[in-house]
Design a protein around this motif. Structure first.
Motif, short mmCIF file in Angstrom:
data_model
loop_
_atom_site.label_atom_id
_atom_site.label_comp_id
_atom_site.label_asym_id
_atom_site.label_seq_id
_atom_site.Cartn_x
_atom_site.Cartn_y
_atom_site.Cartn_z
N GLY A 175 0.88 -1.04 0.07
CA GLY A 175 -0.01 0.03 0.15
C GLY A 175 0.88 1.05 0.05
O GLY A 175 1.85 1.08 -0.47
N GLU A 176 0.42 2.17 0.58
CA GLU A 176 1.23 3.67 0.67
C GLU A 176 2.31 3.34 1.74
O GLU A 176 1.93 2.87 2.85
N ILE A 177 3.44 3.94 1.34
CA ILE A 177 4.94 3.67 2.05
C ILE A 177 5.19 5.10 2.34
O ILE A 177 5.33 6.01 1.50
N THR A 178 5.25 5.20 3.59
CA THR A 178 5.75 6.76 3.91
C THR A 178 7.30 6.79 4.37
O THR A 178 7.78 5.97 5.25
N PRO A 179 8.03 7.23 3.63
CA PRO A 179 9.68 7.43 3.73
C PRO A 179 9.88 8.04 5.20
O PRO A 179 9.17 8.92 5.73
N VAL A 180 10.76 7.54 5.85
CA VAL A 180 11.16 8.21 7.18
C VAL A 180 12.67 8.60 6.91
O VAL A 180 13.60 7.95 6.76
N PRO A 181 13.02 9.93 7.16
CA PRO A 181 14.28 10.76 7.16
C PRO A 181 15.25 9.86 8.43
O PRO A 181 14.73 9.83 9.53
N GLY A 182 16.43 9.99 8.25
CA GLY A 182 17.52 9.61 8.94
C GLY A 182 17.45 8.11 9.43
O GLY A 182 18.41 7.61 10.35
#
Length: 291
Positions: A175-182
């Motif tokens: 489904g929708e994947i939310t990028p995570v910084p760091g």
């Protein structure tokens, strides 16, 4: 909770109770008497519907039961394993249909089946299917085989992998994947799965394995040991089978370290699910909490 093996025939999705599925495998050459030999047993081949279909190298076989006998159902692809969903009575006897149109087969004996299969048109595909057949015909499954662990096979690029089913919670569509910084590069992002926030992992980046072939990442295998949970992004689900020891001679080399490797069976790289779930590298600390 009942789990179901989901698969597609053409554009139609189907599901069979996992308890009635003996194993799944890649398509092999169908004999002149419309059977295949799987682990020493001669099993009739059939397709869902009223017309005999022409097989492809990318097809799969689902070995399941029809009344008291076994049958090899031809599927275009295996979609994965998911728990029971809400469903209404289907248009065909012995079926139910889910909200997204998947036909759950409760009684295979009531479904129209066309026995046999048409050979492929091109000799290259026919040769490939003939080459696969001897390897699947060699070992007969006995009651002792039940003691062997079940594995889920999946594909990343051109390489086929597997992991123990005891660590597989479910298989879902990406489904929708939310990028995570760091975070490390192997964490593609996070997503909500049944109300739980789960990290999605690119195995090849985690292991530093060369990336052969294009990836679609259209499936996620949710792994869990009760303490750690994350999702593996994969291209295709190839099905389930039993892991037998000793493993046959490997024909595939892998860069995965021995600490995370059970072995290589033919072309299938078998990953140690426990080692993966307990790897310290999977624990991502929050810098703000560490202050």
């Amino acid at each position: 909770m009942t789990e179901y093996l989901h698969f597609c025939v053409g554009t139609t999705g189907y599901a069979l109770p996992l308890g009635r599925v003996r194993t799944t495998t890649r398509m092999v050459a169908v004999r002149e008497n419309d059977t295949v030999i799987i682990y020493g047993e001669e099993i009739p081949v059939a397709g869902i519907g009223e017309e005999t279909r022409q097989v492809k190298a990318t097809d799969s076989l689902i070995i399941t039961t029809l009344r008291e006998d076994e049958i090899a159902l031809i599927a275009d692809r295996i979609e994965g394993i998911r728990p029971e969903e809400e469903a209404s009575p289907g248009n065909l006897p012995g079926t139910r249909i889910t909200g997204d149109g998947v036909i759950i087969i409760d009684d295979l004996s009531l479904i129209p089946l066309a026995y046999g299969a048409l050979a492929p048109d091109d000799e290259e595909t026919a040769t490939l299917l003939r080459r696969r057949a001897p390897g699947l015909a060699e070992t007969k499954v006995t009651d002792e085989a039940v003691a062997y662990p079940e594995i889920l096979r999946f594909q990343l690029g051109y390489v086929e992998y597997a992991v123990g089913m005891q660590y597989v919670r479910e298989v879902i569509l990406t489904g929708e994947i939310t990028p995570v910084p760091g975070v490390p590069a192997f964490i593609t992002g996070i997503s909500a799965v049944r109300g739980e926030i789960i990290s999605f992992i690119d195995l090849r980046k985690f292991f530093g394995v060369p990336e052969y072939g294009l990836t679609d990442f259209n499936r996620v295998i949710i792994l869990s040991d009760g303490k750690m949970t994350f999702g593996l992004l994969v291209d295709r689900i190839r099905g389930t089978s039993r892991l037998r020891r000793p493993l046959p001679d490997a024909t595939t080399r892998t860069a995965i370290p021995r600490t995370h490797l059970i072995g290589v069976a033919g072309d299938v790289v078998i990953i140690d699910g426990k080692a993966l779930l307990t790897d310290p590298g999977m624990v991502i600390s929050d810098p703000e909490r560490d202050i």
